[in-house]
Design a protein around this motif. Structure first.
Motif, PDB file in Angstrom:
ATOM      1  N   ARG A 369       6.282  -2.812  -1.300  1.00  0.00           N
ATOM      2  CA  ARG A 369       4.944  -2.597  -0.747  1.00  0.00           C
ATOM      3  C   ARG A 369       3.887  -3.301  -1.613  1.00  0.00           C
ATOM      4  O   ARG A 369       2.960  -3.922  -1.101  1.00  0.00           O
ATOM      5  CB  ARG A 369       4.654  -1.099  -0.705  1.00  0.00           C
ATOM      6  CG  ARG A 369       3.356  -0.769  -0.059  1.00  0.00           C
ATOM      7  CD  ARG A 369       3.231   0.709   0.155  1.00  0.00           C
ATOM      8  NE  ARG A 369       1.957   1.051   0.733  1.00  0.00           N
ATOM      9  CZ  ARG A 369       1.626   2.229   1.174  1.00  0.00           C
ATOM     10  NH1 ARG A 369       2.514   3.194   1.121  1.00  0.00           N
ATOM     11  NH2 ARG A 369       0.450   2.456   1.685  1.00  0.00           N
ATOM     12  N   GLU A 373       1.525  -6.040  -0.512  1.00  0.00           N
ATOM     13  CA  GLU A 373       0.067  -5.944  -0.650  1.00  0.00           C
ATOM     14  C   GLU A 373      -0.498  -7.175  -1.347  1.00  0.00           C
ATOM     15  O   GLU A 373      -1.563  -7.678  -0.979  1.00  0.00           O
ATOM     16  CB  GLU A 373      -0.298  -4.673  -1.432  1.00  0.00           C
ATOM     17  CG  GLU A 373      -0.215  -3.428  -0.572  1.00  0.00           C
ATOM     18  CD  GLU A 373      -0.671  -2.202  -1.338  1.00  0.00           C
ATOM     19  OE1 GLU A 373      -1.005  -2.334  -2.527  1.00  0.00           O
ATOM     20  OE2 GLU A 373      -0.679  -1.114  -0.735  1.00  0.00           O
ATOM     21  N   SER A 385      -2.143  -3.526  10.271  1.00  0.00           N
ATOM     22  CA  SER A 385      -0.988  -2.801  10.778  1.00  0.00           C
ATOM     23  C   SER A 385      -1.492  -1.513  11.410  1.00  0.00           C
ATOM     24  O   SER A 385      -2.288  -0.792  10.815  1.00  0.00           O
ATOM     25  CB  SER A 385      -0.023  -2.491   9.630  1.00  0.00           C
ATOM     26  OG  SER A 385       1.044  -1.722  10.110  1.00  0.00           O
ATOM     27  N   GLU A 387      -0.767   2.094  13.867  1.00  0.00           N
ATOM     28  CA  GLU A 387       0.164   3.083  14.405  1.00  0.00           C
ATOM     29  C   GLU A 387       0.244   2.892  15.915  1.00  0.00           C
ATOM     30  O   GLU A 387      -0.606   2.197  16.512  1.00  0.00           O
ATOM     31  CB  GLU A 387      -0.346   4.499  14.092  1.00  0.00           C
ATOM     32  CG  GLU A 387      -0.540   4.801  12.618  1.00  0.00           C
ATOM     33  CD  GLU A 387       0.764   5.023  11.883  1.00  0.00           C
ATOM     34  OE1 GLU A 387       1.826   5.083  12.536  1.00  0.00           O
ATOM     35  OE2 GLU A 387       0.718   5.106  10.643  1.00  0.00           O
ATOM     36  N   ARG A 391      -4.066   3.851  15.248  1.00  0.00           N
ATOM     37  CA  ARG A 391      -4.679   4.246  13.972  1.00  0.00           C
ATOM     38  C   ARG A 391      -4.299   3.192  12.937  1.00  0.00           C
ATOM     39  O   ARG A 391      -3.174   2.684  12.936  1.00  0.00           O
ATOM     40  CB  ARG A 391      -4.162   5.605  13.505  1.00  0.00           C
ATOM     41  CG  ARG A 391      -4.707   6.753  14.288  1.00  0.00           C
ATOM     42  CD  ARG A 391      -4.133   8.073  13.802  1.00  0.00           C
ATOM     43  NE  ARG A 391      -4.647   9.173  14.589  1.00  0.00           N
ATOM     44  CZ  ARG A 391      -5.790   9.804  14.343  1.00  0.00           C
ATOM     45  NH1 ARG A 391      -6.523   9.432  13.318  1.00  0.00           N
ATOM     46  NH2 ARG A 391      -6.200  10.785  15.115  1.00  0.00           N
ATOM     47  N   VAL A 392      -5.222   2.941  12.051  1.00  0.00           N
ATOM     48  CA  VAL A 392      -4.993   1.890  11.064  1.00  0.00           C
ATOM     49  C   VAL A 392      -3.989   2.388  10.030  1.00  0.00           C
ATOM     50  O   VAL A 392      -4.139   3.470   9.475  1.00  0.00           O
ATOM     51  CB  VAL A 392      -6.312   1.502  10.359  1.00  0.00           C
ATOM     52  CG1 VAL A 392      -6.046   0.503   9.235  1.00  0.00           C
ATOM     53  CG2 VAL A 392      -7.270   0.920  11.363  1.00  0.00           C
ATOM     54  N   ARG A 393      -2.946   1.630   9.855  1.00  0.00           N
ATOM     55  CA  ARG A 393      -1.982   1.965   8.805  1.00  0.00           C
ATOM     56  C   ARG A 393      -2.369   1.243   7.528  1.00  0.00           C
ATOM     57  O   ARG A 393      -2.498   1.853   6.483  1.00  0.00           O
ATOM     58  CB  ARG A 393      -0.579   1.550   9.266  1.00  0.00           C
ATOM     59  CG  ARG A 393       0.522   1.995   8.343  1.00  0.00           C
ATOM     60  CD  ARG A 393       1.874   1.569   8.869  1.00  0.00           C
ATOM     61  NE  ARG A 393       2.252   2.295  10.052  1.00  0.00           N
ATOM     62  CZ  ARG A 393       3.178   1.891  10.921  1.00  0.00           C
ATOM     63  NH1 ARG A 393       3.793   0.743  10.747  1.00  0.00           N
ATOM     64  NH2 ARG A 393       3.466   2.607  11.978  1.00  0.00           N
ATOM     65  N   VAL A 394      -2.566  -0.059   7.641  1.00  0.00           N
ATOM     66  CA  VAL A 394      -2.997  -0.842   6.494  1.00  0.00           C
ATOM     67  C   VAL A 394      -3.672  -2.112   7.018  1.00  0.00           C
ATOM     68  O   VAL A 394      -3.358  -2.589   8.108  1.00  0.00           O
ATOM     69  CB  VAL A 394      -1.791  -1.166   5.572  1.00  0.00           C
ATOM     70  CG1 VAL A 394      -0.816  -2.116   6.219  1.00  0.00           C
ATOM     71  CG2 VAL A 394      -2.268  -1.729   4.242  1.00  0.00           C
ATOM     72  N   PHE A 407     -12.119  -2.096   5.036  1.00  0.00           N
ATOM     73  CA  PHE A 407     -10.895  -1.369   5.376  1.00  0.00           C
ATOM     74  C   PHE A 407     -10.352  -0.545   4.207  1.00  0.00           C
ATOM     75  O   PHE A 407      -9.244  -0.039   4.270  1.00  0.00           O
ATOM     76  CB  PHE A 407      -9.802  -2.358   5.828  1.00  0.00           C
ATOM     77  CG  PHE A 407      -9.977  -2.828   7.245  1.00  0.00           C
ATOM     78  CD1 PHE A 407      -9.712  -1.973   8.305  1.00  0.00           C
ATOM     79  CD2 PHE A 407     -10.404  -4.107   7.526  1.00  0.00           C
ATOM     80  CE1 PHE A 407      -9.865  -2.402   9.618  1.00  0.00           C
ATOM     81  CE2 PHE A 407     -10.555  -4.548   8.821  1.00  0.00           C
ATOM     82  CZ  PHE A 407     -10.295  -3.687   9.885  1.00  0.00           C
ATOM     83  N   GLN A 409     -11.048   2.411   3.023  1.00  0.00           N
ATOM     84  CA  GLN A 409     -10.785   3.819   3.340  1.00  0.00           C
ATOM     85  C   GLN A 409     -10.396   3.990   4.802  1.00  0.00           C
ATOM     86  O   GLN A 409     -10.658   5.037   5.397  1.00  0.00           O
ATOM     87  CB  GLN A 409     -12.057   4.646   3.056  1.00  0.00           C
ATOM     88  CG  GLN A 409     -12.611   4.497   1.667  1.00  0.00           C
ATOM     89  CD  GLN A 409     -11.679   5.050   0.600  1.00  0.00           C
ATOM     90  OE1 GLN A 409     -10.940   5.997   0.855  1.00  0.00           O
ATOM     91  NE2 GLN A 409     -11.690   4.428  -0.569  1.00  0.00           N
ATOM     92  N   ALA A 411      -7.344   3.735   6.182  1.00  0.00           N
ATOM     93  CA  ALA A 411      -5.983   4.165   6.502  1.00  0.00           C
ATOM     94  C   ALA A 411      -6.005   5.502   7.229  1.00  0.00           C
ATOM     95  O   ALA A 411      -6.635   6.458   6.766  1.00  0.00           O
ATOM     96  CB  ALA A 411      -5.166   4.282   5.212  1.00  0.00           C
ATOM     97  N   GLY A 412      -5.338   5.550   8.359  1.00  0.00           N
ATOM     98  CA  GLY A 412      -5.247   6.779   9.134  1.00  0.00           C
ATOM     99  C   GLY A 412      -6.362   6.971  10.132  1.00  0.00           C
ATOM    100  O   GLY A 412      -6.296   7.882  10.961  1.00  0.00           O
TER     101      GLY A 412
END
Lengths: 726, 192
Positions: A369, A373, A385, A387, A391-394, A407, A409, A411-412
């Motif tokens: 990872r 990254e 990326s 879901e 929803r934003v994963r990364v 981006f 904060q 994630a999710g």
């Protein structure tokens, strides 16, 4: 060492205590064997009680402390103590109660009235038998006294000897009334003088009654002593006395002694009846107390022994729950608890192994990872990326830079939520939704995004992530901004066009101009005035147009060529003052407002190119302000970190709709005489210095051009190098 | 009562002391007279001989035990000590002689036995026996070698009547019962 000897010490202590208890019971019973040791025996028992109390106190203290602290297992230990204690104490109390009952009743049963009566009767019988013997001896003594009457001297001794042998007496003594011995005869080898008659004997004889008495003898037998008066003297003062001592036959004496001993022992026991009961009850109580204390200590000890593995298991379970899988418990025994502990140890071993494998896998995943990254961070392409529910994963930094979204904060969070304040992301989200709603998971598309800062051309590629169950695990959206690439391509194309135009058009212009001038010069003199005027006007137009075309070609040539940069540090503020003064002098009607940051004065750049940049911008503004009332041009500089921001704002009509997006394209102009190369050259100069330029309309109206330039030359050189590489 | 106890603790203490004194007095009355009337030593044939006269009355418990058949034991303790300068007195002689008083139920006589020599004398009545016990004569304390040659020493005697033939454990377990009764020490100085 101490722990190894502890069981031996405890065992010896228990043995001593049990022996002491047994001896105490025997001494209480009356045994003389341990009588002298009774104090020590009692001391040992009291010491045992004290030791047990101390031990129990210590263990109770530990237990209560654990109970108050809610130590795991203390409740179970409490219940175990109650159970053990109850099981031990209840039977002990029952046995104690019945023992005391039986004991007291048993002792009482010794003292029945029949027994006492029997003993009294036996005693009376013995006395009666001895009374018979006493009377018989009294008669014998009377007969002897009759024979002795009137005798004295040798004849008295002879008769005494004979009478003693015949009567079976031990001793015959003849005394005067005053106690003076006149003669005596003894059996055996007795020494010393005969005893003086006692006062009691004399008193009884004075009263006229013969004296007969049973007296205990040394060695356990009895003697019968008889005294009587010899002769019939009326006055005892002048009379002689015969005192005879007879042995009680051995058989009779033994029987009488047996009865006497039994009677005496019974009396002694009667006296000791209550103390004996109290002593037995006390002994039993002491034994009970010791047994209770021992039972209580045993309950405390064994409950601890029993609960300790459970406590260890609880502690181990808690440790495992906290993630300590290295916990290992010592196997206390080979029973079910031991099996449980072994199973627990096996479980923790497997858990530890599984955790190690998981850690390794996680570390590998983390490494992957991290590498990903790093790769993503280094990528110039934007990667998001998502879901399955978008929803934003990364998302990498490039995605944020391209779309103007932070981006960090994200994630999710749903992509739609993030897109709410970001027009570029909003448009991209709409495009994404169209494909998702259409059921497309794999697609490529060039997307044009519009914003106040201009158009953004993105080349997007979306692919689905495979899930475990065949379902889509998410989407990966990769996009590249090709706006500058397209612009660069367009610039290159325009540069080529300009170069060809300059080459193809410039060459024929001079011959055309020369030909037109020659034609005018040759033909003007032979023509009529009207025709001459026509010719003059036509050739003049040709020359003018050719000149205009030459200027245009020169402009194109200027746009096409890329002169070598002459980087040097200069005062941007002074340069702005010079240029603005020049243009103000050219058109005094236009007011110039300068807001120049002193910190933005020093700039390392090609001053000539920057001057050209300012000329182009002010020329554009002046042309836009032509015919306007109260024309104003605002020039601002600001230092933003390592960047210098130059902003030129006018109060002209601004950029018309749709023109902003193509403002930097060559030949895009709204002016009738413009070449459309001014802003194109401005952007070229800015990009040559590694900066950025943006155009938009000011909120209060008018065009606003914002130029960001690196303050240090390295950035400019690096930007140049990047551009050359591109 | 509750308030009295807490408000006047001194009153409660005094009452308790008075009760205890009254109880002790009753016990003393119950006990009868038991003391050493006089005692002396005399040197005879190179031996110091002790004579003691007692007022010997049995306590109720002892009389009850004797009536029940339990023998009584009279113990006479004698000690001779010598004064020392700057030091405690040195006990040079310490002896204890015992006499047993028992009742023979067959002969109905009261037998006094010297437990050191097993010599016994029977008496027709308990009073005679006690009278005989109360006259202790010519007990050899020590020969002249054991006592100072100058004949200066201190003597003290004490008599005890014990209820005999009791298990020692009973005496210890029921320690609060009066199994024996002693006189005070009777002390005097012997001077040449």
């Amino acid at each position: 060492m101490t722990r190894r000897w502890l069981p031996v010490v405890i065992g010896v202590g228990i043995l001593v205590w049990v022996v002491a208890l047994a001896m105490l019971a025997m001494t209480a019973e009356g045994s003389q064997r341990y009588g002298e040791l009774s104090a020590w025996i009692l001391l040992i028992n009291i010491l045992g009680v004290v030791v047990l109390l101390v031990l129990i106190g210590g263990r109770l203290y530990d237990f209560i402390r654990d109970w108050r602290r809610h130590v795991p297992g203390s409740r179970l230990r409490g219940r175990t103590i109650l159970m053990f204690g109850g099981l031990a104490i209840a039977p002990l109390l029952l046995v104690f109660t019945f023992s005391v009952l039986f004991l007291t009743r048993g002792i009482d049963s010794w003292f029945h009235a029949e027994i006492r009566q029997g003993l009294s009767d036996a005693l009376g019988l013995s006395r009666a038998a001895l009374d018979l013997r006493m009377r018989e001896y009294l008669d014998r003594t009377g007969h002897i006294a009759d024979r002795l009457a009137g005798l004295s001297g040798a004849s008295l001794y002879l008769v005494l000897d004979e009478a003693m042998r015949n009567a079976g007496a031990d001793e015959l003594i003849v005394t005067s009334a005053g106690g003076q011995t006149e003669g005596y005869s003894r059996a055996g080898m007795q020494h010393g003088l005969p005893e003086t008659p006692s006062d009691a004997l004399l008193l009884q004889l004075r009263q006229g009654r013969p004296f007969v008495s049973l007296e205990p003898a040394a060695g356990g037998g009895y003697l019968i002593k008889v005294a009587t008066q010899i002769g019939a003297e009326p006055s005892l003062q002048s009379a002689r006395l015969l005192i005879a001592t007879y042995p009680v036959p051995q058989r009779l004496a033994d029987l009488a002694r047996t009865v006497q001993d039994a009677y005496q022992e019974y009396g002694r026991l009667s006296v000791l009846r209550v103390p004996l009961k109290q002593a037995f009850v006390l002994t039993l109580s002491l034994v009970l107390l010791m047994a209770l204390l021992a039972a209580m200590y045993g309950a405390l000890y064994f409950s601890e022994r029993l609960v300790r593995p459970v406590q260890d298991l609880i502690a181990g379970t808690r440790a495992v729950a906290k993630g300590d899988f290295d916990t290992r418990l010592s196997r206390p025994s080979h029973d079910e608890i031991g099996f449980l502990v072994t199973s627990f140890n096996d479980m923790t071993k497997k858990l530890a192994r599984a955790r190690e494998e998981t850690e390794r896998s996680r570390a590998a995943v983390e490494a992957e990872r991290a590498a990903l990254e790093v790769i993503l961070a280094r990528l110039t392409s934007g990667v998001i990326s998502l879901e399955p529910d978008l929803r934003v994963r990364v998302a990498n930094q490039a995605a944020g830079n391209i779309l103007g979204v932070d981006f960090a904060q994200a994630a999710g969070r749903p992509l739609a939520e993030l897109a709410a304040g970001c027009p570029l992301l909003l448009q991209l989200h709409e495009v994404l939704l169209e494909h998702v709603n259409a059921g497309e998971t794999e697609w490529r598309e060039q997307v044009t995004l519009k914003s106040d800062a201009g158009r953004r051309e993105l080349v997007c590629a979306c692919t689905a992530l495979p899930g475990d169950t065949g379902a889509t695990a998410g989407l990966v959206l990769v996009f590249d901004e090709v706006t500058q690439l397209l612009q660069a391509q367009r610039q290159a194309a325009w540069g080529e066009v300009a170069r060809r135009l300059a080459h193809e058009i410039r060459n024929p212009l001079t011959p055309i101009q020369l030909s037109a001038e020659r034609m005018r010069r040759k033909l003007m003199r032979g023509l009529q005035p009207a025709e001459a005027e026509l010719l003059d006007r036509a050739t003049h137009t040709i020359v003018q147009q050719v000149e205009a075309m030459k200027q245009m070609v020169a402009a194109f040539s200027e746009y096409a060529k890329a002169p070598e940069m002459q980087i040097s540090e200069f005062d941007l503020t002074a340069l702005i003052h010079q240029v603005s003064d020049l243009y103000h002098a050219q058109d005094p009607r236009v007011a110039f407002g300068l807001s120049l940051d002193p910190r933005a004065a020093a700039l390392e750049a090609d001053s000539g190119r920057i001057r050209q940049l300012l000329n182009n911008l002010l020329t554009n503004s002046l042309e836009a302000l032509d015919g306007r009332e109260n024309p104003v041009i605002m020039i601002e500089t600001r230092r933003m970190g390592d960047q210098i921001v130059l902003t030129v704002i006018d109060n002209g009509p601004g950029f018309q709709g749709g023109l902003i997006e193509q403002a930097f394209d060559p030949y895009v102009t709204t002016k009738p005489k413009g070449t459309g190369l001014g802003l194109a050259i401005v952007r070229r100069i800015v990009e040559e210095h590694g900066g950025q330029v943006e155009v938009d309309n000011a909120p209060q109206g008018g065009a606003r051009i914002r130029i960001t330039l690196p303050a240090v030359p390295r950035e400019a050189r690096r930007a140049e190098a990047r551009r050359e590489k591109a | 009562m509750q308030s009295l106890r807490w408000r006047h603790p001194w009153l409660v203490c005094c009452t308790a002391l008075l009760c205890a004194a009254a109880f002790a007095g009753a016990r003393a009355q119950d006990a009868g007279r038991f003391e050493i009337r006089n005692a002396y030593v005399e040197l005879k044939d190179d031996a110091w001989l002790l004579d003691v006269r007692l007022d010997l009355a049995l306590a109720k418990a002892a009389q009850q035990a004797f009536d029940g058949g339990v023998p009584l034991v009279l113990v006479l303790e004698a000690e001779a000590s010598v004064e020392r300068r700057l030091l405690p007195d040195e006990t040079v002689v310490s002896l204890a002689r015992r006499w047993q008083l028992a009742h023979d139920a067959i002969s109905q006589r009261f037998v006094v036995t010297d437990m050191a020599t097993d010599e016994q004398v029977s008496h027709a009545s308990q009073a005679d026996a006690l009278e005989a016990l109360a006259r202790i004569s010519a007990i050899e304390v020590a020969d002249t070698g054991k006592l100072p040659p100058d004949g200066r020493f201190d003597m003290r005697v004490r008599a005890t009547v014990e209820i005999g033939e009791l298990p020692a454990a009973i005496r210890i377990l029921l320690f609060w019962k009066s199994w024996s009764r002693s006189t005070d020490w009777y002390a005097w100085s012997v001077r040449p």
